[in-house]
Write a protein that holds these residues in place. Sequence first.
Motif, PDB file in Angstrom:
ATOM      1  N   ASP A 394       0.840  -1.197   0.000  1.00 53.13           N
ATOM      2  CA  ASP A 394       0.000   0.000   0.000  1.00 53.13           C
ATOM      3  C   ASP A 394       0.879   1.252   0.000  1.00 53.13           C
ATOM      4  N   GLN A 395       0.375   2.285  -0.669  1.00 53.00           N
ATOM      5  CA  GLN A 395       1.091   3.560  -0.721  1.00 53.00           C
ATOM      6  C   GLN A 395       0.127   4.719  -0.516  1.00 53.00           C
ATOM      7  N   PHE A 396       0.656   5.809   0.041  1.00 55.65           N
ATOM      8  CA  PHE A 396      -0.099   7.038   0.227  1.00 55.65           C
ATOM      9  C   PHE A 396       0.804   8.207  -0.172  1.00 55.65           C
ATOM     10  N   VAL A 397       0.188   9.251  -0.709  1.00 53.74           N
ATOM     11  CA  VAL A 397       0.936  10.470  -1.013  1.00 53.74           C
ATOM     12  C   VAL A 397       0.321  11.611  -0.210  1.00 53.74           C
ATOM     13  N   ILE A 398       1.186  12.475   0.328  1.00 54.00           N
ATOM     14  CA  ILE A 398       0.744  13.587   1.168  1.00 54.00           C
ATOM     15  C   ILE A 398       1.103  14.892   0.470  1.00 54.00           C
ATOM     16  N   ASN A 399       0.062  15.665   0.138  1.00 55.92           N
ATOM     17  CA  ASN A 399       0.236  16.963  -0.524  1.00 55.92           C
ATOM     18  C   ASN A 399      -0.542  18.048   0.202  1.00 55.92           C
ATOM     19  N   SER A 400      -0.688  17.907   1.509  1.00 55.80           N
ATOM     20  CA  SER A 400      -1.620  18.751   2.246  1.00 55.80           C
ATOM     21  C   SER A 400      -1.228  20.218   2.275  1.00 55.80           C
ATOM     22  N   LEU A 401       0.046  20.532   2.134  1.00 53.46           N
ATOM     23  CA  LEU A 401       0.469  21.926   2.235  1.00 53.46           C
ATOM     24  C   LEU A 401       0.124  22.730   0.990  1.00 53.46           C
ATOM     25  N   GLN A 402      -0.049  22.058  -0.154  1.00 54.53           N
ATOM     26  CA  GLN A 402      -0.119  22.778  -1.422  1.00 54.53           C
ATOM     27  C   GLN A 402      -1.332  23.690  -1.542  1.00 54.53           C
ATOM     28  N   GLY A 403      -2.445  23.337  -0.936  1.00 58.28           N
ATOM     29  CA  GLY A 403      -3.631  24.194  -1.030  1.00 58.28           C
ATOM     30  C   GLY A 403      -3.940  24.923   0.253  1.00 58.28           C
ATOM     31  N   ALA A 404      -3.013  24.896   1.220  1.00 58.05           N
ATOM     32  CA  ALA A 404      -3.306  25.441   2.543  1.00 58.05           C
ATOM     33  C   ALA A 404      -3.486  26.951   2.528  1.00 58.05           C
ATOM     34  N   ALA A 405      -2.687  27.666   1.764  1.00 62.80           N
ATOM     35  CA  ALA A 405      -2.747  29.132   1.775  1.00 62.80           C
ATOM     36  C   ALA A 405      -4.107  29.638   1.308  1.00 62.80           C
ATOM     37  N   ALA A 406      -4.767  28.909   0.438  1.00 64.65           N
ATOM     38  CA  ALA A 406      -6.082  29.338  -0.058  1.00 64.65           C
ATOM     39  C   ALA A 406      -7.138  29.296   1.032  1.00 64.65           C
ATOM     40  N   GLU A 407      -6.875  28.587   2.130  1.00 65.35           N
ATOM     41  CA  GLU A 407      -7.856  28.451   3.209  1.00 65.35           C
ATOM     42  C   GLU A 407      -7.627  29.433   4.354  1.00 65.35           C
ATOM     43  N   LEU A 408      -6.558  30.223   4.297  1.00 64.27           N
ATOM     44  CA  LEU A 408      -6.262  31.139   5.395  1.00 64.27           C
ATOM     45  C   LEU A 408      -7.286  32.271   5.403  1.00 64.27           C
ATOM     46  N   GLN A 409      -8.015  32.377   6.501  1.00 66.00           N
ATOM     47  CA  GLN A 409      -9.098  33.348   6.601  1.00 66.00           C
ATOM     48  C   GLN A 409      -9.153  33.895   8.019  1.00 66.00           C
ATOM     49  N   ALA A 410      -9.113  35.228   8.169  1.00 65.33           N
ATOM     50  CA  ALA A 410      -9.225  35.844   9.491  1.00 65.33           C
ATOM     51  C   ALA A 410     -10.640  35.664  10.037  1.00 65.33           C
ATOM     52  N   LEU A 411     -10.741  35.404  11.364  1.00 62.77           N
ATOM     53  CA  LEU A 411     -12.046  35.170  12.000  1.00 62.77           C
ATOM     54  C   LEU A 411     -12.475  36.292  12.934  1.00 62.77           C
ATOM     55  N   GLN A 412     -11.528  36.986  13.528  1.00 60.47           N
ATOM     56  CA  GLN A 412     -11.860  37.984  14.541  1.00 60.47           C
ATOM     57  C   GLN A 412     -11.779  39.386  13.951  1.00 60.47           C
ATOM     58  N   TYR A 413     -12.862  40.146  14.160  1.00 61.16           N
ATOM     59  CA  TYR A 413     -12.910  41.518  13.663  1.00 61.16           C
ATOM     60  C   TYR A 413     -13.256  42.529  14.750  1.00 61.16           C
ATOM     61  N   SER A 414     -13.760  42.054  15.875  1.00 62.76           N
ATOM     62  CA  SER A 414     -14.057  42.950  16.983  1.00 62.76           C
ATOM     63  C   SER A 414     -12.796  43.174  17.807  1.00 62.76           C
ATOM     64  N   PRO A 415     -12.432  44.432  18.100  1.00 66.87           N
ATOM     65  CA  PRO A 415     -11.191  44.686  18.847  1.00 66.87           C
ATOM     66  C   PRO A 415     -11.189  44.092  20.243  1.00 66.87           C
ATOM     67  N   THR A 416     -12.365  43.865  20.819  1.00 66.07           N
ATOM     68  CA  THR A 416     -12.413  43.305  22.177  1.00 66.07           C
ATOM     69  C   THR A 416     -12.059  41.825  22.196  1.00 66.07           C
ATOM     70  N   ASP A 417     -12.051  41.177  21.015  1.00 68.98           N
ATOM     71  CA  ASP A 417     -11.815  39.730  20.961  1.00 68.98           C
ATOM     72  C   ASP A 417     -10.340  39.363  20.824  1.00 68.98           C
ATOM     73  N   LEU A 418      -9.466  40.346  20.724  1.00 67.43           N
ATOM     74  CA  LEU A 418      -8.033  40.061  20.721  1.00 67.43           C
ATOM     75  C   LEU A 418      -7.601  39.757  22.152  1.00 67.43           C
ATOM     76  N   ALA A 419      -7.115  38.525  22.377  1.00 68.29           N
ATOM     77  CA  ALA A 419      -6.766  38.077  23.733  1.00 68.29           C
ATOM     78  C   ALA A 419      -5.377  38.578  24.090  1.00 68.29           C
ATOM     79  N   ALA A 420      -5.297  39.823  24.571  1.00 71.12           N
ATOM     80  CA  ALA A 420      -4.000  40.440  24.861  1.00 71.12           C
ATOM     81  C   ALA A 420      -3.494  40.112  26.257  1.00 71.12           C
ATOM     82  N   ALA A 421      -4.383  39.734  27.174  1.00 69.66           N
ATOM     83  CA  ALA A 421      -3.986  39.554  28.578  1.00 69.66           C
ATOM     84  C   ALA A 421      -3.607  38.121  28.880  1.00 69.66           C
ATOM     85  N   ASN A 422      -2.711  37.955  29.871  1.00 75.47           N
ATOM     86  CA  ASN A 422      -2.382  36.633  30.379  1.00 75.47           C
ATOM     87  C   ASN A 422      -3.549  36.090  31.187  1.00 75.47           C
ATOM     88  N   PRO A 423      -3.762  34.782  31.190  1.00 75.84           N
ATOM     89  CA  PRO A 423      -4.818  34.218  32.039  1.00 75.84           C
ATOM     90  C   PRO A 423      -4.385  34.085  33.507  1.00 75.84           C
TER      91      PRO A 423
END
Length: 629
Positions: A394-423
């Motif tokens: 059996d053989q497998f080929v791994i090409n997972s990195l090749q399309g990864a950049a197309a999926e990069l999408q920012a999720l946070q847009y509210s300034p209060t949601d940036l986790a700047a503080a230590n827990p």
Amino acid sequence: MSLLNVGSRALLANQAALQTAGHNIANVSTPGYSRQTVVLQTVQGQFTGGGYIGKGVDVQTIQRNHSELLTRQSTAASAVDAGDTVRMDRLRQLQEVFSGGASGIGASINDMMNALSDVVSAPTDLTARSVALTRMDETAARMRDASQRLDEIGYTVAEQLKGSGQPANDLLDQRDQLIRELNQHIQTSQVAADDGTVSVFVAGSQPLVLGNQAATLSIDDPIDFGAGSGKKVLSFLAPGSSTKVELNENMLGGGQVAGLLRFQNNDLAEGRNLLGRMAIAISESMNTQNRLGLTLNGQPGENLFAPISLGNATPSNFNTSTATMALTVADPTALQASSYTVSFTAGDAGSVTRHSDGKVFNFDGSALPPVTVASVFSAQGLGVTLSGAVNAGDQFVINSLQGAAAELQALQYSPTDLAAANPVNAAMGAANGGSLQLASLKATGPITQPATGSPVTIAFTAGSPATYSATVPGPPVATIATGNYVSGEKIAINGWEIALQGAPKSGDTVTVGNATDSQYGDWYKRDTGNASALMALRDVPMFDNATLADGFASAMAQVGTRTQSAQFAAELSSSIAANLERDRTAVAGVNLDEEAARLIQYQQAYQASAKMIQIAQNIFDTLIQGLGR
């Protein structure tokens, strides 16, 4: 009559010479035309008592000025030149994607990381937080744009490959020129037969044209892994056969098809892997760190970017099992910009081949110590999970990195949601007598202690060496960590780490508590420990020991090196092809000055031949008139 025959033969011979010279001049710009020359021979003389009397001239043949060796060398060199040139042109397009400057990906990454410094300076400033999130969105957008440009390059390469074939039947006419034109697309070798036909072979031994039979060439996905391989191959189908033979770019020699396949299967694949690795490293590292912090509302942070799924490895179409191989990111700092082929020789043994450098990693789960396929990929920054039993072969080929950049999408847009503080928060004991000072405090993973309302107390004992003991309140009081204290060295406990400077005295303490505990009030709104940790990611080695800030420059250098190498190869092959074509043309080409001189020479000879016929006619007329008297 002998003089008339001599004149007639001379007239016809010089007429043929004039016509040939004119034919040469007419075809001076015709591609592949070989200069022709009239070969004259003396007609055998008539024996008389006084010796042999000449009977004039005949045209023996029209000779084609042609060097088979030079033609073959020129054709082969032009094929290599075509392949190198088309690859160089495509690499220049790839280099434009990995360009620097204010509009490049590298600049957007630096802007994103630098924007976090403003959050560190003013954690409650919503504008600074908004700018940081906007920079993250811009970085993701540029990554997606770069990925789309790579896809466009790949599409144009695929379209050019589809249109590069030449029908083999065309070789029946203007054979040598068509062979030269064919070699612009794919390098061939030729074998001449006794009957005057020429057999044409590709990839060394595959007969493209053999007698009156022509094979079919097509661009396809590899038979074993199909489109999941991310590669293209040239398929050879012999007449009357239903089985295609795959010809990869390494078998083809020169020609545009070989150059385009090398670009698509190697250069473009590396560009996609470099961009994909960068997108995953940014997403995974920043998501992980943001989840460890607290937002302006005191809530645990969430992902800054949409998680990029690596999916499953592509199984070979010849696998005899139904096993699947799921992929995850284990360590974004250890990822390699490469694809892989996994080959099993047994259910728990086999090898992993890294395509970027051809390095092979063997694994054997039954060996001592055991080396599993998961452990091999763990060192490559990937997590591998097998589902189902794997069979030998059996053989497998791994090409997972090749399309990864197309999926990069920012999720946070509210300034209060940036986790700047230590827990977590730290405070020095009020009765400390030593010189302890807090150097750094940050979360490194899921925190179990301190829990809300249950702080961790680190007590120190002076000595050589000094020691510490970390406890949580009871009842009973529980010790969760102990060790030697070294000034400036980090102490890691339950998902967080603290670094202190100075020398403690026995009984000195540091209390680390949950940042949302009531005794700290709203300090978490002004704390920037996690924002500092996010900003510090730019100096973390991620891309073959290059930092996040320098990662794009490293990718630019890799693509630039490939482009420079391809340009050198193209210049060298172009020079060789030009020199050989010049040598071929010196033998077969038409020189207008020489042909003009021949025209004058043959014109004069033609006029003299006509004059000879006129004299013969006059002599014949005089003879007839004399006999008539």
